[in-house]
Scaffold this active site. Structure first.
Site, short mmCIF file in Angstrom:
data_model
loop_
_atom_site.label_atom_id
_atom_site.label_comp_id
_atom_site.label_asym_id
_atom_site.label_seq_id
_atom_site.Cartn_x
_atom_site.Cartn_y
_atom_site.Cartn_z
N CYS A 91 0.88 -1.17 0.00
CA CYS A 91 0.00 0.00 0.00
C CYS A 91 0.92 1.22 0.00
CB CYS A 91 -0.99 -0.02 1.16
SG CYS A 91 -0.25 0.03 2.81
N HIS B 27 15.75 -13.32 11.62
CA HIS B 27 15.48 -13.24 13.06
C HIS B 27 14.02 -13.43 13.42
CE1 HIS B 27 19.35 -10.72 13.94
NE2 HIS B 27 19.59 -11.85 13.27
#
Length: 151
Positions: A66, A99
């Site tokens: 977006c 991570h």
């Protein structure tokens, strides 16, 4: 063949179309969850469609676009098993996978050029989750998600 689901609102439509082409050229089977034009629309509908596909396990990864990426991130992360990461640079994309085992990449078309977006997508798709201490943290997130977190 790898499967991926992608979606955008009107503000991310043009970039979504370019990313779809990149994915197809790289052998991905792409499911477009909409939108399908630059006509004004509401991002939660498309964020939900992508996140639902990932949450249900139908797609291992998804991409949302977006204008800022913020709304899509908020909406997508409401669904269980979704770890949507808003990435404005390559390093953030790397770390979101290494991570955080992010399974939805969110891009803001106001903040990333087409060239940078393609770099981010390429890196994000190639990076692997490191596990180790990060797996412990993902398990903690799952406890929060399931209402099991205890302080």
């Amino acid at each position: 063949m790898h499967k991926i689901i992608i979606g955008s609102d009107h503000g991310g439509f043009a970039l979504k179309e370019k990313i779809k082409n990149l994915l197809a050229k790289n052998g991905y089977q792409v499911k477009d969850a909409g939108c399908f034009s630059e006509e004004s629309c509401d991002y939660p509908e498309f964020a939900y469609g992508v996140a639902k596909g990932v949450s249900d396990g139908k797609f291992p990864k998804g991409i949302l676009i977006c204008k800022s990426g913020i709304g899509n991130s908020i909406a997508a992360n409401k669904l269980p098993k979704v770890r949507a990461a808003l990435c404005y640079n390559v390093k953030a994309a790397q770390l979101s996978r290494r991570h955080n085992d992010a399974n939805v990449l969110v891009l803001g078309s106001l903040f990333v050029s087409e060239k940078l977006a393609k770099e981010i997508v390429g890196v994000w798709l190639k990076e692997e989750f490191e596990g180790g201490r990060h797996l412990r943290r993902i398990r903690q997130i799952k406890k929060i998600e399931n209402g099991e977190w205890k302080i």
